[in-house]
Scaffold this active site. Structure first.
Site, PDB file in Angstrom:
ATOM      1  N   LYS A 174       0.838  -1.199   0.000  1.00  0.00           N
ATOM      2  CA  LYS A 174       0.000   0.000   0.000  1.00  0.00           C
ATOM      3  C   LYS A 174       0.875   1.251   0.000  1.00  0.00           C
ATOM      4  CE  LYS A 174      -1.706   2.779   3.087  1.00  0.00           C
ATOM      5  NZ  LYS A 174      -1.630   3.998   2.284  1.00  0.00           N
ATOM      6  N   GLU A 249       9.906   0.368  10.481  1.00  0.00           N
ATOM      7  CA  GLU A 249      10.919   1.408  10.250  1.00  0.00           C
ATOM      8  C   GLU A 249      10.225   2.726  10.551  1.00  0.00           C
ATOM      9  OE1 GLU A 249      13.865   0.593   9.658  1.00  0.00           O
ATOM     10  OE2 GLU A 249      13.800  -1.348   8.645  1.00  0.00           O
ATOM     11  N   CYS A 283      13.730   9.809   7.309  1.00  0.00           N
ATOM     12  CA  CYS A 283      13.745   9.327   8.688  1.00  0.00           C
ATOM     13  C   CYS A 283      15.165   9.386   9.247  1.00  0.00           C
ATOM     14  CB  CYS A 283      13.208   7.922   8.728  1.00  0.00           C
ATOM     15  SG  CYS A 283      13.947   6.913   7.448  1.00  0.00           S
ATOM     16  N   GLU A 383      10.467  14.637  15.983  1.00  0.00           N
ATOM     17  CA  GLU A 383      10.813  14.595  14.567  1.00  0.00           C
ATOM     18  C   GLU A 383      10.016  15.653  13.801  1.00  0.00           C
ATOM     19  OE1 GLU A 383       9.501  11.206  12.156  1.00  0.00           O
ATOM     20  OE2 GLU A 383      11.571  11.121  11.455  1.00  0.00           O
TER      21      GLU A 383
HETATM   22  P1  NAP Z   1       2.346   7.810   8.482  1.00  0.00           P
HETATM   23  O1  NAP Z   1       1.197   8.704   8.692  1.00  0.00           O
HETATM   24  O2  NAP Z   1       2.723   6.874   9.547  1.00  0.00           O
HETATM   25  O3  NAP Z   1       2.010   7.037   7.117  1.00  0.00           O
HETATM   26  C1  NAP Z   1       2.810   6.026   6.599  1.00  0.00           C
HETATM   27  C2  NAP Z   1       1.934   5.042   5.865  1.00  0.00           C
HETATM   28  O4  NAP Z   1       1.036   4.440   6.794  1.00  0.00           O
HETATM   29  C3  NAP Z   1       1.043   5.661   4.778  1.00  0.00           C
HETATM   30  O5  NAP Z   1       0.929   4.747   3.721  1.00  0.00           O
HETATM   31  C4  NAP Z   1      -0.281   5.837   5.498  1.00  0.00           C
HETATM   32  O6  NAP Z   1      -1.408   5.887   4.649  1.00  0.00           O
HETATM   33  C5  NAP Z   1      -0.301   4.598   6.356  1.00  0.00           C
HETATM   34  N1  NAP Z   1      -1.182   4.692   7.519  1.00  0.00           N
HETATM   35  C6  NAP Z   1      -1.591   5.808   8.191  1.00  0.00           C
HETATM   36  N2  NAP Z   1      -2.398   5.464   9.215  1.00  0.00           N
HETATM   37  C7  NAP Z   1      -2.524   4.115   9.188  1.00  0.00           C
HETATM   38  C8  NAP Z   1      -3.231   3.166   9.979  1.00  0.00           C
HETATM   39  N3  NAP Z   1      -3.969   3.540  11.018  1.00  0.00           N
HETATM   40  N4  NAP Z   1      -3.116   1.865   9.665  1.00  0.00           N
HETATM   41  C9  NAP Z   1      -2.363   1.457   8.626  1.00  0.00           C
HETATM   42  N5  NAP Z   1      -1.671   2.304   7.830  1.00  0.00           N
HETATM   43  C10 NAP Z   1      -1.751   3.620   8.107  1.00  0.00           C
HETATM   44  O7  NAP Z   1       3.675   8.548   8.142  1.00  0.00           O
HETATM   45  P2  NAP Z   1       3.879   9.713   7.121  1.00  0.00           P
HETATM   46  O8  NAP Z   1       3.562  10.964   7.845  1.00  0.00           O
HETATM   47  O9  NAP Z   1       3.184   9.442   5.842  1.00  0.00           O
HETATM   48  O10 NAP Z   1       5.445   9.551   6.831  1.00  0.00           O
HETATM   49  C11 NAP Z   1       6.414  10.228   7.544  1.00  0.00           C
HETATM   50  C12 NAP Z   1       6.880   9.412   8.728  1.00  0.00           C
HETATM   51  O11 NAP Z   1       7.459   8.184   8.322  1.00  0.00           O
HETATM   52  C13 NAP Z   1       7.950  10.117   9.516  1.00  0.00           C
HETATM   53  O12 NAP Z   1       7.688  10.041  10.880  1.00  0.00           O
HETATM   54  C14 NAP Z   1       9.219   9.345   9.176  1.00  0.00           C
HETATM   55  O13 NAP Z   1      10.254   9.361  10.075  1.00  0.00           O
HETATM   56  C15 NAP Z   1       8.727   7.995   8.969  1.00  0.00           C
HETATM   57  N6  NAP Z   1       9.633   7.285   8.068  1.00  0.00           N
HETATM   58  C16 NAP Z   1      10.453   6.321   8.561  1.00  0.00           C
HETATM   59  C17 NAP Z   1      11.342   5.665   7.715  1.00  0.00           C
HETATM   60  C18 NAP Z   1      12.269   4.589   8.192  1.00  0.00           C
HETATM   61  O14 NAP Z   1      12.812   3.897   7.369  1.00  0.00           O
HETATM   62  N7  NAP Z   1      12.497   4.398   9.453  1.00  0.00           N
HETATM   63  C19 NAP Z   1      11.370   5.992   6.385  1.00  0.00           C
HETATM   64  C20 NAP Z   1      10.538   6.966   5.927  1.00  0.00           C
HETATM   65  C21 NAP Z   1       9.668   7.599   6.788  1.00  0.00           C
HETATM   66  P3  NAP Z   1      -2.005   7.285   4.100  1.00  0.00           P
HETATM   67  O15 NAP Z   1      -1.625   7.291   2.686  1.00  0.00           O
HETATM   68  O16 NAP Z   1      -3.484   7.230   4.287  1.00  0.00           O
HETATM   69  O17 NAP Z   1      -1.393   8.377   4.896  1.00  0.00           O
END
Ligand code: NAP
Ligand code: MG
Length: 489
Positions: A174, A249, A283, A383
């Site tokens: 997804k 991650e 991240c 963050e």
């Molecule tokens: P996010 O809100 O956690 O979203 C990530 C993914 O999860 C999206 O596809 C999102 O779908 C989905 N999602 C949201 N709520 C969900 C739920 N309740 N159940 C299942 N899936 C769900 O994060 P983001 O704001 O898009 O991305 C930025 C964050 O990701 C930052 O905190 C960053 O540090 C972290 N990150 C970590 C890494 C790593 O490798 N450690 C890499 C990149 C990013 P939608 O499309 O609906 O939002």
């Protein structure tokens, strides 16, 4: 530029069953690029069922054959590099020089690495008591659900699907709603490469509904998630129903330490890449600068003038060094941290606002921002996920180790020093999944990637990733079947 806008399920491109769509925006001016089908719960069920049907044949396919398909995909990514780079820049706001020079080549590199890996994961023979043979094989876990964020949408398809497929799992992935375009393009290339129907299913969808359903699904044996720490916690809860394996991650707050013996021009340049590459939406961004007090002023002179000279602009312009943030909500989030800096009594040394250029007014732009604040302040602990870096100073190695380890996160961190023994000691003392010495944000598909603490658990890349996507099976053989192994009479 032909875009793919449909869900990829069971080898075909289809609309969502109820016709739902997502509006995809260009972050440069927030104009509509296209509408993409939005998977609902019923579509996720279809995708999981397809992956489940495809699993036995994919698992039993000769590993080298699975690898060959991934190698073919890597070639196709290269053959379509220009188009993929343009779509990724349009959808995410990454400067075209980055998508051309980093995102696309790294995607091909990663698919190729795992294509080569497919037939190199071997089992073992354990030296047990005489008369018995014990061997261990690695078996794929089954149907794997993968949820990825919007910051590196193309590259993360390869980080996630590369090892999963090489190991013999089938996949439902997804993408984030804001950036679905290149993942769907990868679906086209996979079909062209000859992946059997159902082995990969690509379903842009809302995380909160369809994403949750995927993470809860009883026919999904593992969920691999990249995203925020708060959603990561939810994923753990969703996984409980069938005790599926979980790999997380999550966020980071990378400490980037500059010692007084560092080669400063290199440290300045590398530290700018650490935080400003990809508009800071990484991240592993080096978002906390920790400067030895003896070099702090000299470092900041160079660093601030570099930050102030970064060329912001349309991502499709080859001269652009920094594009817009990927969504307006992310732009708002970053600007809110500028307000928080003032509220907490911190100081904004440069940036802290949208650029004045009227040509960028409709886009999600934020100037490179450097702030000085107290280590316990929110801007030094949370963050921000944008071109926003905090600065603190230190006077001893002990002090900086404590500072570096003072957040809940532990993903990546770096240090700049020409003292070999200091570099190794501090690298060893950092509570962090990855440490870079005299460099920052180096990533290679052979080297384990992941974090500790609130940054999650499990590792992508390398043999570690292949273990994440397989279970060990231990087989015991009584070599002389004439001899009863127990209760001899
Ligand atoms: P996010 O809100 O956690 O979203 C990530 C993914 O999860 C999206 O596809 C999102 O779908 C989905 N999602 C949201 N709520 C969900 C739920 N309740 N159940 C299942 N899936 C769900 O994060 P983001 O704001 O898009 O991305 C930025 C964050 O990701 C930052 O905190 C960053 O540090 C972290 N990150 C970590 C890494 C790593 O490798 N450690 C890499 C990149 C990013 P939608 O499309 O609906 O939002
Ligand atoms: Mg977009």
């Amino acid at each position: 530029m032909p875009l793919q806008t449909k869900l990829f399920i069971d080898g075909e491109f289809v609309e969502a069953e109820d016709g739902s769509t997502i509006t995809v925006l260009n972050p440069h001016d927030n104009s509509e690029i296209t509408q993409v089908a939005q998977a609902q719960v019923a579509d996720i069920d279809r995708a999981v069922a397809a992956a489940k049907r495809a699993f036995p044949a994919w698992r039993d396919m000769q590993a080298a054959e699975r690898g060959r398909l991934l190698l073919r995909l890597a070639d196709l990514v290269e053959d379509n590099a220009e188009e993929l780079a343009r779509i990724e820049s349009l959808d995410t706001g990454h400067p075209i020089r980055d998508t051309t020079g980093l995102d696309v080549p790294r995607t091909a590199f990663t698919y190729r690495y795992f294509g080569g890996m497919a037939d190199k994961v071997q089992g073992s023979v354990v030296p047990v008591e005489p008369g018995f043979l014990n061997y261990v094989t690695r078996e794929p876990v089954g149907v794997v659900g993968q949820i990825i964020p919007w910051n590196f949408p193309l590259m993360f398809t390869s980080w996630k699907m590369g090892p999963a497929l090489a190991a013999g799992n089938t996949v439902v992935i997804k993408p984030a709603q804001v950036t679905p375009l290149t993942a769907l393009k990868i679906g086209e290339l996979m079909a062209e490469a000859g992946f059997p129907p159902g082995v990969v299913n690509i379903v842009p969808a809302s995380g909160r509904t369809a994403g949750q359903h995927l993470a809860e699904h009883p026919d999904v044996q593992k969920i691999a998630f990249t995203g925020s720490t708060s959603v990561g916690r939810k994923i753990v809860n969703y996984s409980a129903g069938n005790l599926k394996r979980v790999q997380l991650e999550l966020g980071g707050k990378g400490a980037n330490i500059v010692f007084d013996d560092a080669f400063l021009p290199g440290a300045i340049n590398g530290s700018a890449f650490a935080i400003f590459h990809n508009q800071g939406q990484a991240c592993i961004a080096g978002s906390r600068l920790l400067l030895h007090e003896r070099i702090a002023d000299e470092f900041l002179d160079g660093f601030l003038s570099l930050a102030g000279s970064i060329r912001l602009g349309n991502p499709l312009d080859p001269d652009t060094e920094m594009g817009p943030l990927t969504s307006t909500s992310q732009q708002k989030a970053v600007l809110s941290y500028c307000d928080i800096t003032y509220q907490e009594g911190g100081e904004i040394l440069i940036g802290g606002k949208r650029p004045d250029d009227p040509g960028l007014a409709d886009g999600n732009y934020v100037e490179p921002t450097v702030v000085r604040a107290q280590p316990e302040d929110r801007v030094c602990q949370e963050e921000v996920f944008g071109p926003f870096v905090s600065v603190n100073t230190f006077s001893s190695d002990e002090e900086v180790i404590e500072l570096a380890n003072s957040t809940e996160y532990g993903l990546g961190g770096g240090l700049w020093s020409r003292d070999l023994s200091r570099a190794h000691k501090v690298a060893g003392a950092m509570r962090s999944g990855m440490v870079w010495v005299n460099c920052y944000k180096r990533v290679n598909p052979g080297s384990p990637f992941g974090g500790v603490g609130s940054s999650g658990y499990g590792r992508e890349m390398g043999f570690e990733a292949m273990h994440e996507y397989t279970d060990a099976k231990s087989v015991w053989v009584n070599v002389d079947a004439q001899i009863p192994p127990y209760y001899p009479r």
